[in-house]
Design a protein around this motif. Structure first.
Motif, PDB file in Angstrom:
ATOM      1  N   ASP A   1      -9.032  40.103 -42.453  1.00  0.00           N
ATOM      2  CA  ASP A   1      -9.557  41.692 -42.208  1.00  0.00           C
ATOM      3  C   ASP A   1     -10.368  42.687 -42.925  1.00  0.00           C
ATOM      4  OD1 ASP A   1      -8.899  41.528 -39.790  1.00  0.00           O
ATOM      5  OD2 ASP A   1      -7.604  42.708 -39.138  1.00  0.00           O
ATOM      6  N   ARG A   2     -11.561  43.614 -42.919  1.00  0.00           N
ATOM      7  CA  ARG A   2     -11.941  44.656 -43.723  1.00  0.00           C
ATOM      8  C   ARG A   2     -11.051  46.150 -43.847  1.00  0.00           C
ATOM      9  NH1 ARG A   2     -15.737  41.128 -46.671  1.00  0.00           N
ATOM     10  NH2 ARG A   2     -16.931  40.629 -45.326  1.00  0.00           N
ATOM     11  N   PRO A   3     -10.962  46.293 -44.811  1.00  0.00           N
ATOM     12  CA  PRO A   3      -9.994  47.646 -44.724  1.00  0.00           C
ATOM     13  C   PRO A   3     -11.331  48.977 -43.718  1.00  0.00           C
ATOM     14  CG  PRO A   3     -11.157  47.294 -46.528  1.00  0.00           C
ATOM     15  CD  PRO A   3     -10.937  45.606 -46.167  1.00  0.00           C
TER      16      PRO A   3
ATOM     17  N   ASN B   1     -13.106  40.507 -32.164  1.00  0.00           N
ATOM     18  CA  ASN B   1     -14.717  41.140 -32.614  1.00  0.00           C
ATOM     19  C   ASN B   1     -15.547  40.227 -33.974  1.00  0.00           C
ATOM     20  OD1 ASN B   1     -15.946  43.088 -30.424  1.00  0.00           O
ATOM     21  ND2 ASN B   1     -16.671  44.000 -32.858  1.00  0.00           N
ATOM     22  N   TRP B   2     -14.964  40.291 -34.620  1.00  0.00           N
ATOM     23  CA  TRP B   2     -15.438  39.596 -35.568  1.00  0.00           C
ATOM     24  C   TRP B   2     -15.490  38.003 -35.011  1.00  0.00           C
ATOM     25  CZ3 TRP B   2     -13.225  35.948 -38.855  1.00  0.00           C
ATOM     26  CH2 TRP B   2     -13.943  35.318 -39.926  1.00  0.00           C
ATOM     27  N   VAL B   3     -14.585  37.368 -34.564  1.00  0.00           N
ATOM     28  CA  VAL B   3     -14.557  36.379 -34.664  1.00  0.00           C
ATOM     29  C   VAL B   3     -15.732  35.998 -33.985  1.00  0.00           C
ATOM     30  CG1 VAL B   3     -13.697  34.300 -33.734  1.00  0.00           C
ATOM     31  CG2 VAL B   3     -12.191  35.914 -35.285  1.00  0.00           C
TER      32      VAL B   3
ATOM     33  N   GLN C   1     -18.570  37.477 -32.573  1.00  0.00           N
ATOM     34  CA  GLN C   1     -20.064  38.045 -33.273  1.00  0.00           C
ATOM     35  C   GLN C   1     -20.027  37.083 -33.556  1.00  0.00           C
ATOM     36  OE1 GLN C   1     -21.673  40.400 -31.807  1.00  0.00           O
ATOM     37  NE2 GLN C   1     -20.205  40.214 -29.824  1.00  0.00           N
ATOM     38  N   ARG C   2     -19.712  37.064 -35.180  1.00  0.00           N
ATOM     39  CA  ARG C   2     -20.588  35.846 -36.570  1.00  0.00           C
ATOM     40  C   ARG C   2     -20.455  34.892 -35.875  1.00  0.00           C
ATOM     41  NH1 ARG C   2     -18.996  35.565 -42.392  1.00  0.00           N
ATOM     42  NH2 ARG C   2     -19.384  33.087 -42.687  1.00  0.00           N
ATOM     43  N   ARG C   3     -18.928  33.679 -35.155  1.00  0.00           N
ATOM     44  CA  ARG C   3     -19.768  32.433 -34.439  1.00  0.00           C
ATOM     45  C   ARG C   3     -20.896  32.809 -33.412  1.00  0.00           C
ATOM     46  NH1 ARG C   3     -15.731  31.005 -30.320  1.00  0.00           N
ATOM     47  NH2 ARG C   3     -13.962  30.894 -32.292  1.00  0.00           N
TER      48      ARG C   3
ATOM     49  N   ARG D   1     -13.205  32.796 -45.607  1.00  0.00           N
ATOM     50  CA  ARG D   1     -13.548  33.073 -43.954  1.00  0.00           C
ATOM     51  C   ARG D   1     -15.249  33.935 -43.461  1.00  0.00           C
ATOM     52  NH1 ARG D   1      -8.444  33.423 -40.052  1.00  0.00           N
ATOM     53  NH2 ARG D   1      -9.667  31.780 -39.082  1.00  0.00           N
ATOM     54  N   ARG D   2     -14.910  34.846 -44.775  1.00  0.00           N
ATOM     55  CA  ARG D   2     -16.180  35.868 -44.365  1.00  0.00           C
ATOM     56  C   ARG D   2     -17.337  35.666 -45.620  1.00  0.00           C
ATOM     57  NH1 ARG D   2     -13.990  40.922 -41.372  1.00  0.00           N
ATOM     58  NH2 ARG D   2     -15.980  41.260 -41.028  1.00  0.00           N
ATOM     59  N   ARG D   3     -17.187  34.860 -46.328  1.00  0.00           N
ATOM     60  CA  ARG D   3     -18.025  34.008 -47.169  1.00  0.00           C
ATOM     61  C   ARG D   3     -19.534  35.018 -45.906  1.00  0.00           C
ATOM     62  NH1 ARG D   3     -19.145  29.419 -50.658  1.00  0.00           N
ATOM     63  NH2 ARG D   3     -21.262  29.431 -50.935  1.00  0.00           N
ATOM     64  N   CYS D   4     -20.570  35.090 -47.141  1.00  0.00           N
ATOM     65  CA  CYS D   4     -22.182  35.512 -46.132  1.00  0.00           C
ATOM     66  C   CYS D   4     -22.690  34.683 -45.118  1.00  0.00           C
ATOM     67  CB  CYS D   4     -23.085  35.370 -47.692  1.00  0.00           C
ATOM     68  SG  CYS D   4     -24.423  36.604 -46.947  1.00  0.00           S
ATOM     69  N   LEU D   5     -22.915  35.647 -44.380  1.00  0.00           N
ATOM     70  CA  LEU D   5     -23.460  34.938 -42.847  1.00  0.00           C
ATOM     71  C   LEU D   5     -24.980  34.361 -43.728  1.00  0.00           C
ATOM     72  CD1 LEU D   5     -22.511  35.657 -39.338  1.00  0.00           C
ATOM     73  CD2 LEU D   5     -24.964  36.367 -39.857  1.00  0.00           C
TER      74      LEU D   5
HETATM   75  C1  HEM Z   1     -29.611  37.225 -52.040  1.00  0.00           C
HETATM   76  C2  HEM Z   1     -28.745  37.311 -51.318  1.00  0.00           C
HETATM   77  C3  HEM Z   1     -26.845  37.947 -50.486  1.00  0.00           C
HETATM   78  C4  HEM Z   1     -26.247  37.729 -51.694  1.00  0.00           C
HETATM   79  C5  HEM Z   1     -25.865  37.169 -52.910  1.00  0.00           C
HETATM   80  C6  HEM Z   1     -25.423  37.841 -49.950  1.00  0.00           C
HETATM   81  C7  HEM Z   1     -24.005  38.529 -50.600  1.00  0.00           C
HETATM   82  C8  HEM Z   1     -23.116  38.601 -49.657  1.00  0.00           C
HETATM   83  C9  HEM Z   1     -21.805  38.962 -50.020  1.00  0.00           C
HETATM   84  C10 HEM Z   1     -20.590  38.917 -52.027  1.00  0.00           C
HETATM   85  C11 HEM Z   1     -20.738  39.073 -49.084  1.00  0.00           C
HETATM   86  C12 HEM Z   1     -18.919  39.556 -49.068  1.00  0.00           C
HETATM   87  C13 HEM Z   1     -18.609  38.016 -48.333  1.00  0.00           C
HETATM   88  C14 HEM Z   1     -16.692  38.672 -48.612  1.00  0.00           C
HETATM   89  O1  HEM Z   1     -16.210  39.731 -47.908  1.00  0.00           O
HETATM   90  O2  HEM Z   1     -16.149  37.236 -49.062  1.00  0.00           O
HETATM   91  C15 HEM Z   1     -21.919  38.472 -47.972  1.00  0.00           C
HETATM   92  C16 HEM Z   1     -21.199  39.137 -46.769  1.00  0.00           C
HETATM   93  C17 HEM Z   1     -22.304  39.610 -45.434  1.00  0.00           C
HETATM   94  N1  HEM Z   1     -23.684  39.161 -45.732  1.00  0.00           N
HETATM   95 FE1  HEM Z   1     -24.711  39.001 -47.267  1.00  0.00          FE
HETATM   96  N2  HEM Z   1     -25.663  38.413 -49.214  1.00  0.00           N
HETATM   97  C18 HEM Z   1     -26.965  38.027 -49.618  1.00  0.00           C
HETATM   98  C19 HEM Z   1     -27.928  38.016 -48.441  1.00  0.00           C
HETATM   99  C20 HEM Z   1     -27.696  37.842 -47.113  1.00  0.00           C
HETATM  100  C21 HEM Z   1     -28.709  38.234 -45.498  1.00  0.00           C
HETATM  101  C22 HEM Z   1     -29.915  37.317 -46.099  1.00  0.00           C
HETATM  102  C23 HEM Z   1     -28.160  38.591 -44.444  1.00  0.00           C
HETATM  103  C24 HEM Z   1     -28.130  38.768 -43.433  1.00  0.00           C
HETATM  104  C25 HEM Z   1     -29.630  38.689 -42.933  1.00  0.00           C
HETATM  105  C26 HEM Z   1     -26.683  38.813 -44.956  1.00  0.00           C
HETATM  106  C27 HEM Z   1     -25.532  39.526 -44.055  1.00  0.00           C
HETATM  107  C28 HEM Z   1     -24.566  38.700 -44.851  1.00  0.00           C
HETATM  108  C29 HEM Z   1     -23.379  39.886 -43.620  1.00  0.00           C
HETATM  109  C30 HEM Z   1     -23.409  39.806 -42.081  1.00  0.00           C
HETATM  110  C31 HEM Z   1     -21.865  39.526 -44.436  1.00  0.00           C
HETATM  111  C32 HEM Z   1     -20.803  39.639 -43.776  1.00  0.00           C
HETATM  112  C33 HEM Z   1     -19.862  38.893 -43.434  1.00  0.00           C
HETATM  113  C34 HEM Z   1     -18.636  39.075 -42.719  1.00  0.00           C
HETATM  114  O3  HEM Z   1     -18.434  39.653 -42.762  1.00  0.00           O
HETATM  115  O4  HEM Z   1     -18.002  38.085 -41.957  1.00  0.00           O
HETATM  116  N3  HEM Z   1     -26.069  38.650 -46.208  1.00  0.00           N
HETATM  117  N4  HEM Z   1     -23.140  38.861 -48.228  1.00  0.00           N
END
Ligand code: HEM
Length: 493
Positions: A92-94, A120-122, A124-126, A436-440
């Motif tokens: 979870d996020r704080p 909700n997160w599961v 929407q993310r999927r 699990r919450r790696r960038c989407l």
């Molecule tokens: C160079 C480009 C990008 C970098 C370096 C980056 C980096 C990150 C990082 C470090 C996180 C947090 C991961 C974690 O908490 O473990 C994240 C989350 C997220 N990113 Fe990116 N991001 C990039 C581009 C994008 C793009 C293009 C989108 C969508 C159009 C995006 C959407 C998201 C979303 C929705 C999350 C939240 C995921 C979740 O909580 O499940 N990011 N990103």
């Protein structure tokens, strides 16, 4: 009487301070005596990332501290992060001030993905991952959209090719236009007011910096909300603006929706809302809120991140003309010079891939990822972690680890080229986070970075005015920026 009350209050405060600010037994190594209210924040100095580096040197790869009244654990090594950030109790996020949104779900949670939690997160993310894949995440149509934006950017750069310019804002607008097309299906001219308005409000968000006040606001939501209302950060204003711009477009999509003709991401979301087999988070008002939440997440998380990485690429390309030439040669060999290179051809350009990988390592644009919160009393290795502790992935420490990357401050793409001349990425280059919450948006980001770098270097040679700028000159912002620099795009043909 008054004297006794003051003494009683004093004794109570000392007792409270002692109780609140003492860590439990077996908690990770941490500073001894935090200040009331401030916690250990004064130890961090001007910039939280360098402050954590100093603490890592003193306490090791896992350490604890108080930021304001909030108990924190920082993890600096790759192996522990991989194990911990995949565990359900750390998913979870704080609820922090930067997650403030104009809309909330009925249970008070944040809609969308980046700051939402639980089922909700599961759901929407999927859905979003699948939908973007089906509608072109990593496939040709998405690439066509990006090609169009690269072409428009090159035309824009051509207009000013006699001038040295600050490119960071130019990339912002191009990236926002691509996202607009992916989500709404509509073209957005670079000088369109909507593009400028989204860019303007996102730059406001960027004002959150690694200074003590910004850091404190992260951990004291009340202070953050007050600063936000005073427009010091204005997260809420930025998100309201995105919602204001996208609302009429969502309405228009609903009015013209045809189930057998899905035009873009919004259509694909409406389709899911009409499907009773989809989960609770798509139905009624909750579904509507989540759609706006995701659109806000896309613009906030998916524009400055890419445009800043591209800005760092420009710095390194202009720092190392010989590397720039090598990229140009690789692309020309594959395309014979007269078309844009395709993303599927990237394995034929190993140095270009290594250059982008090394840029992402050195730029380190989101050095502390997004925070997580521990949902139950648990252990990390032999350390006890109480429920409610915030966990920070120190991606900066992973990507600057000198055992994995000898001479870590040196910009050296060749560290990712193997003996056969092939690109060999490292698992320890983690700009997109871990677990699990790696960038989407990772696939989209990788494609955009590749297409913009190859497209721009095919058309131009990038020159810089100041020669002495190095990558260590960086601004202590929430997202890492190089100091402002000016480049000239000299046409090659
Ligand atoms: C160079 C480009 C990008 C970098 C370096 C980056 C980096 C990150 C990082 C470090 C996180 C947090 C991961 C974690 O908490 O473990 C994240 C989350 C997220 N990113 Fe990116 N991001 C990039 C581009 C994008 C793009 C293009 C989108 C969508 C159009 C995006 C959407 C998201 C979303 C929705 C999350 C939240 C995921 C979740 O909580 O499940 N990011 N990103």
């Amino acid at each position: 009487m008054i004297g006794s009350i003051i003494v009683a209050l004093f004794v109570w405060s000392v007792f409270w301070w002692f109780k609140h600010y003492s860590h439990p037994k077996n908690f990770p190594p941490s500073p001894r005596v935090p200040w009331p209210l401030l916690g250990d924040i004064l130890l961090l100095g001007e910039n939280i990332v360098s402050g954590f580096h100093a603490m890592k040197c003193k306490y090791g790869d896992i350490f604890g501290l108080f930021l304001g009244p909030q108990r924190i654990v920082v993890i600096c090594d790759f192996e522990t992060l991989q194990e911990v950030m995949n565990r359900p109790e750390f998913t979870d996020r704080p609820l922090l001030f930067e997650s403030q949104r104009p809309f909330r779900l009925d249970d008070g949670q944040i809609p969308g993905i980046a700051f939402s939690n639980g089922m909700n997160w599961v759901e929407q993310r999927r859905f979003t991952l699948h939908s973007l894949r089906d509608h072109g995440f990593g496939k040709t149509p998405m690439e066509e959209i990006i090609d169009g934006q690269v072409e428009r950017l090159c035309q824009d750069l051509e207009k000013d090719n006699q001038m040295y310019q600050d490119v960071s804002t130019k990339f912002n607008i191009a990236i926002i236009s691509a996202l607009w097309k992916i989500t709404t299906g509509q073209e957005l001219a670079f000088d369109d007011e909507k593009a400028k308005s989204i860019n303007g409000c996102l730059s406001n968000i960027d004002l959150v910096n690694g200074s003590p006040i910004g850091t404190l606001a992260f951990t004291m939501p009340i202070l953050g909300i007050i600063l936000d209302k005073l427009k010091f950060f204005d997260f809420e204003g930025a998100f309201s603006n995105i919602a204001r711009l996208t609302k009429p477009i969502v309405k228009e999509h609903r009015d013209t929706f045809q189930p057998d003709h899905i035009r873009d991401f919004i259509d694909s979301y409406i389709e899911a809302q009409n499907d009773p087999s989809k989960g609770f988070s798509f139905s009624g008002n909750t579904g509507d809120m989540n759609l706006f939440g995701i659109l806000e997440d896309f613009y906030a998380a998916g524009s400055s991140t890419i445009s800043l990485t591209l800005t760092w690429c420009m710095l390194f390309l202009s720092n190392y003309p010989e590397m720039q030439e090598k990229i140009q040669q690789e692309v020309e060999r594959v395309t014979t010079g007269n078309r844009l290179i395709e993303f599927s051809e990237r394995s034929q350009t190993p140095f270009t891939e290594a250059f982008i990988h090394e840029t992402q390592r050195c730029a380190d644009i989101a050095p502390l990822a997004l925070f997580r919160i521990c949902m139950k009393d648990t252990h990390i290795k032999s350390y006890f972690i109480p429920k409610g502790t915030i966990l920070i992935s120190n991606l900066n420490a992973v990507m600057r680890n000198s055992k994995e990357f000898p001479d870590p401050w040196k910009f050296n793409p060749n560290r990712f080229i193997d003996d056969d001349g092939k690109f060999k990425p490292s698992l320890h280059v983690v700009p997109f986070g871990i677990g699990r919450r790696r960038c989407l948006g990772e696939s989209l980001a990788k494609m955009e970075l590749y297409k913009y770098i190859t497209g721009v270097t095919q058309r131009f040679t990038i020159h810089r005015k100041t020669k002495s700028l190095n990558q260590e000159s960086r601004m202590p912002k929430a997202l890492t920026k190089p100091m402002t620099f000016y480049v000239k795009f000299v046409p090659r043909l």
